[in-house]
Structure formats: structure tokens, C-alpha cells
Motif scaffolding. Structure first.
Motif, short mmCIF file in Angstrom:
data_model
loop_
_atom_site.label_atom_id
_atom_site.label_comp_id
_atom_site.label_asym_id
_atom_site.label_seq_id
_atom_site.Cartn_x
_atom_site.Cartn_y
_atom_site.Cartn_z
N TRP A 53 -51.10 -7.93 -7.45
CA TRP A 53 -52.11 -6.90 -7.70
C TRP A 53 -53.44 -7.53 -8.09
O TRP A 53 -54.50 -7.15 -7.58
CB TRP A 53 -51.61 -5.96 -8.80
CG TRP A 53 -52.62 -4.92 -9.21
CD1 TRP A 53 -53.00 -3.82 -8.50
CD2 TRP A 53 -53.38 -4.91 -10.42
NE1 TRP A 53 -53.95 -3.10 -9.20
CE2 TRP A 53 -54.19 -3.74 -10.38
CE3 TRP A 53 -53.44 -5.73 -11.53
CZ2 TRP A 53 -55.06 -3.41 -11.42
CZ3 TRP A 53 -54.30 -5.40 -12.58
CH2 TRP A 53 -55.09 -4.26 -12.52
N ILE A 54 -53.40 -8.52 -8.99
CA ILE A 54 -54.63 -9.20 -9.42
C ILE A 54 -55.31 -9.89 -8.24
O ILE A 54 -56.53 -9.83 -8.07
CB ILE A 54 -54.33 -10.20 -10.55
CG1 ILE A 54 -53.87 -9.46 -11.81
CG2 ILE A 54 -55.56 -11.06 -10.86
CD1 ILE A 54 -53.36 -10.36 -12.91
N SER A 55 -54.49 -10.55 -7.41
CA SER A 55 -55.07 -11.28 -6.26
C SER A 55 -55.62 -10.33 -5.22
O SER A 55 -56.64 -10.62 -4.59
CB SER A 55 -54.01 -12.20 -5.65
OG SER A 55 -52.89 -11.46 -5.19
N SER B 175 -59.02 -9.32 -6.32
CA SER B 175 -60.03 -10.37 -6.08
C SER B 175 -60.45 -10.39 -4.61
O SER B 175 -61.61 -10.64 -4.30
CB SER B 175 -59.46 -11.72 -6.50
OG SER B 175 -58.39 -12.13 -5.65
#
Length: 264
Positions: free
Chosen positions: A256-258, A261
Motif C-alpha cells: 500500500w505504501i509503495s 509512492s
């Protein structure tokens, strides 16, 4: 070749609810095939979850939360809950704060305690949250996550078979660990390279999330190895199940974080 096919079927017989109604031999060659086939069980679970999610998204007015929940249920049911059972047993033992010997006894107890129930509720709640958040960002990112992350989380098991000592000299963990040899690591790496290339070729924007997920899996292997040796004296079948479930949930957070980004 026949032994490797039998090993492939053996992996699904042990770790999924697919009806493999054959009496398969469990000799060294078949076990080797089963060991390298474990990621395929994860991929199959992801494919089933993805098909259901796609149908719900296209043909029903179901919300993002409903689709994410359906994907979570399908992937969990596909494995028969075997890894979730390991997570609960490990949670019960770990949070008992007893000696290593006592913790191993607790894991062998078929009863589930309060810590086991709480730990699995927390695990599934966190995974559901990040499944839903990823789907909210992009169905393509959600779909790729359903396919890639279960593969990676099970691929890490081979490294435990190779370098994490067993806590006991009996059980499913020792059985599969006995089949390990260096050739299997090479086969596993080839599988990962080919599949990663295919995924990236299919949608090149996801090469960063895939790379970060593989890197996170490498770090999680060392974390789980350290915790298993420190807390249980090594690996057991339950602890391996916990690494699959815990690893997949942590990978969804990284995924999710990637994706965020990449979209930014």
C-alpha cells in the motif's frame, strides 16, 4: 518429472482445500517438489480471490469494503485456515511469556486461548484494512497484490527450511525441512525471477512495489528467524504458518505504501 508433479499435488493436498483425492507418496523426491511448489499454492489462492473480486466489482454494486472482505475470506478459506491456526497457536505460546519448553507445550495444545483469538482478530483486521485501502487506490494494484504477495510470503519458507533450525525433531516442519537441498534454492530463485518479470511486463508501473515487497520479505525473513530462535528455539510447523500469515499482512502494508509512492 513424475515425482515433481506428485510433489506439486502434495503441496495443494496439504495446504489447500482443493480435493486432491490421491494417495501420494511422501518420499524425498516428492517432498522436494512440494517445497518448491508452496508459492504456487499462494498464487492459486490469490487467483481465486481475484476472480471473485473482479466479478463483484463488475457485476454488483458492492462497496470497496465488501470486495476486500470477500477477497480476504476466499484466500483464507482456500488454505483451509492451516496457516491461521499456526498464527493462533504461536500467539498463544508467545504471549504466555513462559520458557521455551513451556511455549512448545502450549503450541501443541489443541485448545485456543484468549491470546490466540485476539492475535488472529488483529491480524485479519489489519490485512482487511490495507486490502480495502489498496482497492480504494486502484483495482489493478489490488489485483497485483492478491497475486504477488501470497507468492512471496510462501517463497520465504524455503529460506527457513535452509537456514532456520527446527525447534523439535518431529512434525511437519522437520518433514519438509529434511527434503531441502541447494538445488531447490536455485529453482526457487528461477521461479521468482520469471514470475517477477512476467508481472512487471504485464504492468511495468508496479516494478517499484514488487521490488520493495521482495526487499521487505528478505528483511522479514531475518526478523522471523530471530524471533523464532529466541522465543521457541527454532522453527515449528505453527511458527512457519505464523510467518506466512504475518508476512503476508506486513507485505500488504508495504504494498500500500509503495503504491502510494508510485501514484504520487
Amino acid at each position: 518429472m513424475k515425482a515433481w508433479v506428485q510433489g506439486f499435488l502434495l503441496a495443494f493436498q496439504f495446504f489447500s482445500i482443493l480435493p486432491v483425492r490421491r494417495e501420494l507418496p511422501m518420499e524425498e523426491r516428492q517432498l522436494k517438489g512440494a517445497v518448491v511448489s508452496l508459492p504456487w499454492v499462494g498464487l492459486a489462492a490469490g487467483v481465486c480471490a481475484l476472480v471473485v473480486s473482479f466479478l463483484l466489482d463488475v457485476y454488483t454494486p458492492m462497496s470497496v469494503g465488501g470486495i476486500a472482505l470477500a477477497a480476504l475470506i476466499i484466500s483464507s478459506v482456500f488454505t483451509g485456515g492451516i496457516h491461521l491456526d499456526g498464527w493462533m497457536d504461536t500467539g498463544d505460546a508467545y504471549f504466555s511469556y513462559q520458557s521455551i519448553g513451556k511455549r512448545l507445550e502450549i503450541m501443541s495444545d489443541p485448545r485456543t486461548g484468549a491470546f490466540g483469538v485476539l492475535s488472529v482478530l488483529l491480524l485479519l483486521s489489519v490485512r482487511f484494512l490495507f486490502l480495502m485501502e489498496t482497492l480504494h487506490l486502484s483495482f489493478a494494484a489490488f489485483a497485483f497484490g492478491l497475486l504477488v504477495l501470497p507468492w512471496i510470503s510462501r517463497g520465504v519458507l524455503l529460506y527457513h527450511f535452509a537456514w532456520t533450525p527446527p525447534a523439535k525433531q518431529v512434525g511437519l516442519c522437520v518433514l519438509f525441512q529434511s527434503a531441502y537441498e541447494k538445488k531447490l534454492m536455485i529453482i526457487s530463485l528461477m521461479q521468482n525471477i520469471i514470475l517477477t518479470a512476467l508481472f512487471i511486463a504485464g504492468y511495468h508501473l508496479f516494478w517499484i512495489p514488487v521490488f520493495l515487497s521482495l526487499s521487505a520479505a528478505f528483511l522479514m525473513y531475518w526478523l522471523f528467524r530471530y524471533l523464532s530462535i529466541r522465543s521457541f528455539g527454532g522453527m515449528t510447523g505453527d511458527v512457519l504458518g505464523a510467518t506466512v500469515e504475518g508476512g503476508e499482512t506486513l507485505l500488504w502494508i508495504v504494498w500500500w505504501i509503495s503504491i502510494l509512492s508510485v501514484m504520487d
